[in-house]
Design a protein around this motif. Structure first.
Motif, PDB file in Angstrom:
ATOM      1  N   PHE A  32       0.844  -1.203   0.000  1.00 48.14           N
ATOM      2  CA  PHE A  32       0.000   0.000   0.000  1.00 48.14           C
ATOM      3  C   PHE A  32       0.879   1.253   0.000  1.00 48.14           C
ATOM      4  CE2 PHE A  32      -2.936   2.930   2.413  1.00 48.14           C
ATOM      5  CZ  PHE A  32      -3.919   3.024   1.441  1.00 48.14           C
ATOM      6  N   ALA A  33       1.910   1.269   0.837  1.00 45.49           N
ATOM      7  CA  ALA A  33       2.828   2.410   0.899  1.00 45.49           C
ATOM      8  C   ALA A  33       3.548   2.591  -0.437  1.00 45.49           C
ATOM      9  CB  ALA A  33       3.840   2.210   2.033  1.00 45.49           C
ATOM     10  N   GLU A  34       3.970   1.496  -1.047  1.00 44.73           N
ATOM     11  CA  GLU A  34       4.657   1.577  -2.333  1.00 44.73           C
ATOM     12  C   GLU A  34       3.738   2.105  -3.426  1.00 44.73           C
ATOM     13  OE1 GLU A  34       6.241  -2.374  -2.782  1.00 44.73           O
ATOM     14  OE2 GLU A  34       7.761  -2.039  -1.223  1.00 44.73           O
ATOM     15  N   ALA A  43      -3.665   0.821  -7.961  1.00 46.56           N
ATOM     16  CA  ALA A  43      -3.106  -0.099  -6.960  1.00 46.56           C
ATOM     17  C   ALA A  43      -3.529   0.311  -5.549  1.00 46.56           C
ATOM     18  CB  ALA A  43      -1.589  -0.137  -7.071  1.00 46.56           C
ATOM     19  N   ILE A  44      -3.558   1.606  -5.284  1.00 47.53           N
ATOM     20  CA  ILE A  44      -3.996   2.079  -3.965  1.00 47.53           C
ATOM     21  C   ILE A  44      -5.410   1.604  -3.689  1.00 47.53           C
ATOM     22  CG2 ILE A  44      -4.651   4.138  -2.636  1.00 47.53           C
ATOM     23  CD1 ILE A  44      -2.333   5.602  -4.142  1.00 47.53           C
ATOM     24  N   MET A  45      -6.302   1.847  -4.642  1.00 41.59           N
ATOM     25  CA  MET A  45      -7.715   1.528  -4.429  1.00 41.59           C
ATOM     26  C   MET A  45      -7.962   0.026  -4.351  1.00 41.59           C
ATOM     27  SD  MET A  45      -8.774   4.495  -3.899  1.00 41.59           S
ATOM     28  CE  MET A  45     -10.448   3.994  -3.529  1.00 41.59           C
ATOM     29  N   GLU A  46      -7.099  -0.790  -4.946  1.00 43.59           N
ATOM     30  CA  GLU A  46      -7.229  -2.247  -4.838  1.00 43.59           C
ATOM     31  C   GLU A  46      -6.990  -2.727  -3.410  1.00 43.59           C
ATOM     32  OE1 GLU A  46      -4.550  -3.701  -7.839  1.00 43.59           O
ATOM     33  OE2 GLU A  46      -6.023  -3.403  -9.446  1.00 43.59           O
ATOM     34  N   ARG A  74     -10.858   8.010  -3.994  1.00 38.85           N
ATOM     35  CA  ARG A  74      -9.983   8.097  -5.166  1.00 38.85           C
ATOM     36  C   ARG A  74      -9.710   9.560  -5.515  1.00 38.85           C
ATOM     37  NH1 ARG A  74      -8.714   5.279  -9.888  1.00 38.85           N
ATOM     38  NH2 ARG A  74      -9.893   3.485  -9.192  1.00 38.85           N
ATOM     39  N   LYS A  75     -10.754  10.373  -5.563  1.00 36.07           N
ATOM     40  CA  LYS A  75     -10.622  11.793  -5.897  1.00 36.07           C
ATOM     41  C   LYS A  75      -9.754  12.509  -4.868  1.00 36.07           C
ATOM     42  CE  LYS A  75     -11.881  15.737  -7.948  1.00 36.07           C
ATOM     43  NZ  LYS A  75     -10.737  16.587  -7.797  1.00 36.07           N
ATOM     44  N   ALA A  76      -9.929  12.201  -3.590  1.00 35.19           N
ATOM     45  CA  ALA A  76      -9.120  12.835  -2.539  1.00 35.19           C
ATOM     46  C   ALA A  76      -7.644  12.504  -2.723  1.00 35.19           C
ATOM     47  CB  ALA A  76      -9.600  12.389  -1.158  1.00 35.19           C
ATOM     48  N   PHE A  77      -7.323  11.249  -3.035  1.00 31.73           N
ATOM     49  CA  PHE A  77      -5.930  10.860  -3.246  1.00 31.73           C
ATOM     50  C   PHE A  77      -5.371  11.526  -4.512  1.00 31.73           C
ATOM     51  CE2 PHE A  77      -6.767   6.587  -0.924  1.00 31.73           C
ATOM     52  CZ  PHE A  77      -6.684   7.220   0.302  1.00 31.73           C
TER      53      PHE A  77
END
Length: 146
Positions: A32-34, A43-46, A74-77
């Motif tokens: 997640f950090a990567e 990848a984050i949202m997965e 997703r929009k915030a990230f």
């Protein structure tokens, strides 16, 4: 035969629960950090549940701004990456206890106006079904040197 069938019948709920519960690992949080450091939104949202919640470090509420569901999160990230195109969360340290966990990190990034930011912070997580259900972020707020 009846005795073993009875034992299996009594243990079946526990066996099914053990098989269906997905444990979060440090490797999962490192992945997640990567994904964040790669600015890889997909990848984050997965890593996050469909009904995920992101509680930002800042916002109009005492707990920061809250984003709910894949679309808002997703929009915030994406907005974070837009505000800090070179954003990085380095030296992550992950801790997990049951369905909760946290990651400590050092955030560095440059705003559009050239202001550099370097602060420590952490994310507090709530896990559900082997994914992140809640990401609650905290970070230090630095003042200019006098």
């Amino acid at each position: 035969m009846k005795k073993s069938a009875l034992i299996l019948f009594l243990l079946l709920p526990f066996i099914l629960m053990a098989q269906s519960s997905k444990k979060i690992s440090e490797d999962f949080l490192q992945s997640f950090a990567e994904a964040f450091n790669a600015h890889d939104i997909k990848a984050i949202m997965e890593h996050m549940t469909d009904d995920c919640v992101f509680e930002a470090s800042a916002g109009p509420e005492a707990g920061g701004q809250k984003f709910i569901g894949h679309e808002q999160v997703r929009k915030a990230f994406e907005d974070v990456f837009s505000s800090f195109p070179d954003a990085q969360w380095s030296n992550p340290r992950h801790f997990i206890l049951g369905d909760r966990g946290f990651t400590e990190w050092l955030f560095t990034g440059t705003k559009a106006d050239g202001t550099k930011v370097e602060v420590t912070g952490c994310d507090l997580f709530t896990f559900k079904d082997g994914k992140i259900a809640v990401k609650n972020s905290y970070r230090k707020n630095r003042f200019p040197a006098k």
